[in-house]
Design a protein around this motif. Structure first.
Motif, PDB file in Angstrom:
ATOM      1  N   MET A   1      -8.455 -51.657  33.185  1.00 38.17           N
ATOM      2  CA  MET A   1      -7.597 -51.641  34.091  1.00 38.17           C
ATOM      3  C   MET A   1      -6.750 -50.624  34.485  1.00 38.17           C
ATOM      4  O   MET A   1      -6.397 -50.202  35.700  1.00 38.17           O
ATOM      5  CB  MET A   1      -7.006 -53.234  34.265  1.00 38.17           C
ATOM      6  CG  MET A   1      -7.797 -54.259  34.259  1.00 38.17           C
ATOM      7  SD  MET A   1      -8.947 -54.774  35.613  1.00 38.17           S
ATOM      8  CE  MET A   1      -7.401 -55.385  36.653  1.00 38.17           C
ATOM      9  N   ASP A   2      -6.210 -49.989  33.719  1.00 39.60           N
ATOM     10  CA  ASP A   2      -5.205 -48.821  33.842  1.00 39.60           C
ATOM     11  C   ASP A   2      -5.952 -47.663  34.445  1.00 39.60           C
ATOM     12  O   ASP A   2      -5.599 -46.907  35.102  1.00 39.60           O
ATOM     13  CB  ASP A   2      -4.759 -48.459  32.298  1.00 39.60           C
ATOM     14  CG  ASP A   2      -3.846 -49.493  31.482  1.00 39.60           C
ATOM     15  OD1 ASP A   2      -3.088 -49.905  32.572  1.00 39.60           O
ATOM     16  OD2 ASP A   2      -4.192 -49.813  30.543  1.00 39.60           O
ATOM     17  N   LEU A   3      -7.285 -47.374  34.006  1.00 35.75           N
ATOM     18  CA  LEU A   3      -7.919 -46.223  34.432  1.00 35.75           C
ATOM     19  C   LEU A   3      -8.720 -46.754  35.747  1.00 35.75           C
ATOM     20  O   LEU A   3      -8.584 -45.920  36.716  1.00 35.75           O
ATOM     21  CB  LEU A   3      -9.135 -45.778  33.432  1.00 35.75           C
ATOM     22  CG  LEU A   3      -8.612 -45.680  32.168  1.00 35.75           C
ATOM     23  CD1 LEU A   3      -9.934 -44.979  31.201  1.00 35.75           C
ATOM     24  CD2 LEU A   3      -7.697 -44.255  32.471  1.00 35.75           C
ATOM     25  N   LEU A   4      -9.058 -48.101  36.062  1.00 33.04           N
ATOM     26  CA  LEU A   4      -9.379 -48.290  37.521  1.00 33.04           C
ATOM     27  C   LEU A   4      -8.400 -47.932  38.372  1.00 33.04           C
ATOM     28  O   LEU A   4      -8.544 -47.591  39.469  1.00 33.04           O
ATOM     29  CB  LEU A   4      -9.632 -49.892  37.425  1.00 33.04           C
ATOM     30  CG  LEU A   4     -10.900 -50.415  36.934  1.00 33.04           C
ATOM     31  CD1 LEU A   4     -10.986 -51.771  36.889  1.00 33.04           C
ATOM     32  CD2 LEU A   4     -12.092 -49.608  37.498  1.00 33.04           C
ATOM     33  N   ALA A   5      -7.085 -47.914  37.925  1.00 28.12           N
ATOM     34  CA  ALA A   5      -5.861 -47.856  39.141  1.00 28.12           C
ATOM     35  C   ALA A   5      -5.839 -46.122  39.110  1.00 28.12           C
ATOM     36  O   ALA A   5      -5.216 -45.927  40.270  1.00 28.12           O
ATOM     37  CB  ALA A   5      -4.583 -48.486  38.558  1.00 28.12           C
ATOM     38  N   ALA A   6      -5.948 -45.538  37.963  1.00 32.48           N
ATOM     39  CA  ALA A   6      -5.649 -44.286  38.016  1.00 32.48           C
ATOM     40  C   ALA A   6      -6.710 -42.998  38.454  1.00 32.48           C
ATOM     41  O   ALA A   6      -6.481 -42.213  39.238  1.00 32.48           O
ATOM     42  CB  ALA A   6      -5.242 -43.719  36.491  1.00 32.48           C
ATOM     43  N   ILE A   7      -7.899 -43.614  38.438  1.00 32.88           N
ATOM     44  CA  ILE A   7      -9.042 -42.759  38.802  1.00 32.88           C
ATOM     45  C   ILE A   7      -9.713 -43.245  40.037  1.00 32.88           C
ATOM     46  O   ILE A   7     -10.252 -42.406  40.727  1.00 32.88           O
ATOM     47  CB  ILE A   7     -10.230 -42.996  37.634  1.00 32.88           C
ATOM     48  CG1 ILE A   7      -9.768 -42.135  36.530  1.00 32.88           C
ATOM     49  CG2 ILE A   7     -11.539 -41.914  38.253  1.00 32.88           C
ATOM     50  CD1 ILE A   7     -10.479 -42.405  35.320  1.00 32.88           C
ATOM     51  N   PHE A   8      -9.668 -44.585  40.355  1.00 34.99           N
ATOM     52  CA  PHE A   8     -10.474 -45.054  41.497  1.00 34.99           C
ATOM     53  C   PHE A   8      -9.538 -45.555  42.544  1.00 34.99           C
ATOM     54  O   PHE A   8      -8.471 -45.999  42.304  1.00 34.99           O
ATOM     55  CB  PHE A   8     -11.605 -46.138  41.078  1.00 34.99           C
ATOM     56  CG  PHE A   8     -12.537 -45.821  40.054  1.00 34.99           C
ATOM     57  CD1 PHE A   8     -13.646 -45.406  40.370  1.00 34.99           C
ATOM     58  CD2 PHE A   8     -11.973 -46.075  38.589  1.00 34.99           C
ATOM     59  CE1 PHE A   8     -14.668 -44.953  39.324  1.00 34.99           C
ATOM     60  CE2 PHE A   8     -13.063 -45.588  37.706  1.00 34.99           C
ATOM     61  CZ  PHE A   8     -14.175 -45.389  37.863  1.00 34.99           C
ATOM     62  N   SER A   9     -10.323 -45.842  43.836  1.00 36.19           N
ATOM     63  CA  SER A   9      -9.515 -46.265  44.766  1.00 36.19           C
ATOM     64  C   SER A   9     -10.231 -47.452  45.419  1.00 36.19           C
ATOM     65  O   SER A   9     -11.689 -47.647  45.194  1.00 36.19           O
ATOM     66  CB  SER A   9      -9.258 -45.303  46.038  1.00 36.19           C
ATOM     67  OG  SER A   9     -10.256 -44.967  46.449  1.00 36.19           O
TER      68      SER A   9
ATOM     69  N   ASP B   1      -1.839 -38.086  32.464  1.00 35.04           N
ATOM     70  CA  ASP B   1      -2.444 -37.336  33.681  1.00 35.04           C
ATOM     71  C   ASP B   1      -3.342 -36.219  33.481  1.00 35.04           C
ATOM     72  O   ASP B   1      -4.571 -36.237  34.014  1.00 35.04           O
ATOM     73  CB  ASP B   1      -1.335 -36.664  34.529  1.00 35.04           C
ATOM     74  CG  ASP B   1      -0.250 -37.563  35.127  1.00 35.04           C
ATOM     75  OD1 ASP B   1      -0.621 -38.886  35.314  1.00 35.04           O
ATOM     76  OD2 ASP B   1       0.853 -37.298  35.672  1.00 35.04           O
ATOM     77  N   THR B   2      -3.239 -35.606  32.591  1.00 35.41           N
ATOM     78  CA  THR B   2      -4.421 -34.537  31.987  1.00 35.41           C
ATOM     79  C   THR B   2      -5.466 -35.316  31.668  1.00 35.41           C
ATOM     80  O   THR B   2      -6.756 -34.832  31.847  1.00 35.41           O
ATOM     81  CB  THR B   2      -3.772 -33.850  30.900  1.00 35.41           C
ATOM     82  OG1 THR B   2      -2.355 -33.106  31.377  1.00 35.41           O
ATOM     83  CG2 THR B   2      -4.641 -32.513  30.281  1.00 35.41           C
ATOM     84  N   THR B   3      -5.538 -36.242  30.808  1.00 34.59           N
ATOM     85  CA  THR B   3      -6.559 -36.941  30.367  1.00 34.59           C
ATOM     86  C   THR B   3      -7.394 -37.684  31.339  1.00 34.59           C
ATOM     87  O   THR B   3      -8.728 -37.710  31.482  1.00 34.59           O
ATOM     88  CB  THR B   3      -6.212 -37.801  29.001  1.00 34.59           C
ATOM     89  OG1 THR B   3      -5.441 -37.276  28.109  1.00 34.59           O
ATOM     90  CG2 THR B   3      -7.350 -38.660  28.549  1.00 34.59           C
ATOM     91  N   VAL B   4      -6.474 -38.264  32.381  1.00 36.94           N
ATOM     92  CA  VAL B   4      -7.371 -38.942  33.312  1.00 36.94           C
ATOM     93  C   VAL B   4      -8.006 -38.201  34.322  1.00 36.94           C
ATOM     94  O   VAL B   4      -9.155 -38.126  34.610  1.00 36.94           O
ATOM     95  CB  VAL B   4      -6.096 -39.801  34.181  1.00 36.94           C
ATOM     96  CG1 VAL B   4      -6.678 -39.864  35.575  1.00 36.94           C
ATOM     97  CG2 VAL B   4      -5.648 -40.878  33.527  1.00 36.94           C
TER      98      VAL B   4
END
Length: 277
Positions: free
Chosen positions: A23-31, A237-240
């Motif tokens: 869920m953290d990456l869904l918010a950070a990578i996708f819209s 932010d770098t990893t994302v």
């Protein structure tokens, strides 16, 4: 001994409670993520999050196992151990993605499929096996990301992809080190030895040509709420950014292939796994 300690240390990092989850990456990578619930046969399984989103301007299906942050969330998510209805929900979304020509991205982060009696009564093994067969035949690009723990068939049920990417400190194995140690040596204290023997780290797996890419994790990569200073914020932010780039580039490469070419390559990829040389 150092090898044992290094492998076990990566297992502990993969399980770290402040590690980013699906869920953290869904918010950070996708819209524009829209979640889809239920398998249309029994129930919804909160251990698996499924839906459609945008990766930049590309519409994709996203499926991932989700752990909880506190006791209530962990119980609600069943500690990211899916039941049969979770795998059937995931396959339902995959079939929708195929129908509407949407690439699929899956995030693996589970200690394994739920082994309870109720899950076995509803066909846990059948649900996993069915997903393996159906994923291998899907006519859309599939990218798999091993985010944290990749445990046994519970992980592989959403792990059949054209490209498999692992985070640097993620692990992927047929069994947990503790379970392996208990079986082989009847001693959980041997988990470090088991972890090294299982060759479960990203570094091991890319050497065996079982995965395609490793995303580096700068020191201090944690969920945003756990970040204490600008340095750790930059690490997140770098990893994302690196993961997002790997997903975008991977989908671009797969889009250049025909459906038949992708399926043939996917088949060859998994057929050579475990081959004795």
């Amino acid at each position: 001994m150092m090898e044992n300690e290094d492998a076990l240390a990566r297992v502990q990092l993969a399980r770290h409670p402040e590690r980013p989850y699906t869920m953290d990456l869904l918010a950070a990578i996708f819209s524009e993520f829209v979640e889809i619930h239920g398998d249309r046969r029994y129930a919804d399984d909160a251990a698996l999050v499924c839906g459609f989103a945008k990766l930049d301007e590309r519409e994709v299906a996203v499926i991932g196992q989700q752990k909880g942050r506190d006791t209530n969330q962990r119980r609600h998510r069943n500690f990211a151990m899916p039941k049969p209805e979770g795998y059937r929900k995931a396959l339902r979304v995959m079939k929708l993605a195929e129908k509407f020509k949407r690439p699929i991205i899956t995030f693996i982060d589970t200690p394994g499929a739920y082994p309870g009696i109720d899950a076995e009564e509803r066909g846990q093994a059948e649900a996993i096996a069915y997903n393996l067969r159906e994923m291998s035949n899907l006519n859309v690009p599939i990218i798999v990301v091993v985010l944290g723990e990749g445990g046994s068939g519970g992980a592989l049920a959403i792990g059949v992809g054209d490209r498999v990417v692992m985070l640097e400190n993620a692990v992927y194995s047929v069994i947990s080190p503790e379970g392996c140690a208990a079986i082989l040596w009847k001693d959980a204290a041997q988990s470090g030895r088991a972890a090294a023997s299982l060759r479960l780290t990203a570094q091991d797996l890319i050497r065996f040509d079982l995965i395609d890419d490793i995303i580096e994790e700068p020191f201090g990569w944690k969920i945003p709420a756990a970040l204490e200073n600008s340095e750790t914020r930059n690490s997140f932010d770098t990893t994302v950014a690196a993961l997002k780039s790997a997903l975008s580039n991977g989908l671009a490469l797969l889009a250049e292939m025909s459906d038949d070419e992708r399926q043939s390559a996917r088949y060859a990829k998994f057929r050579k796994m475990g081959k004795w040389i």
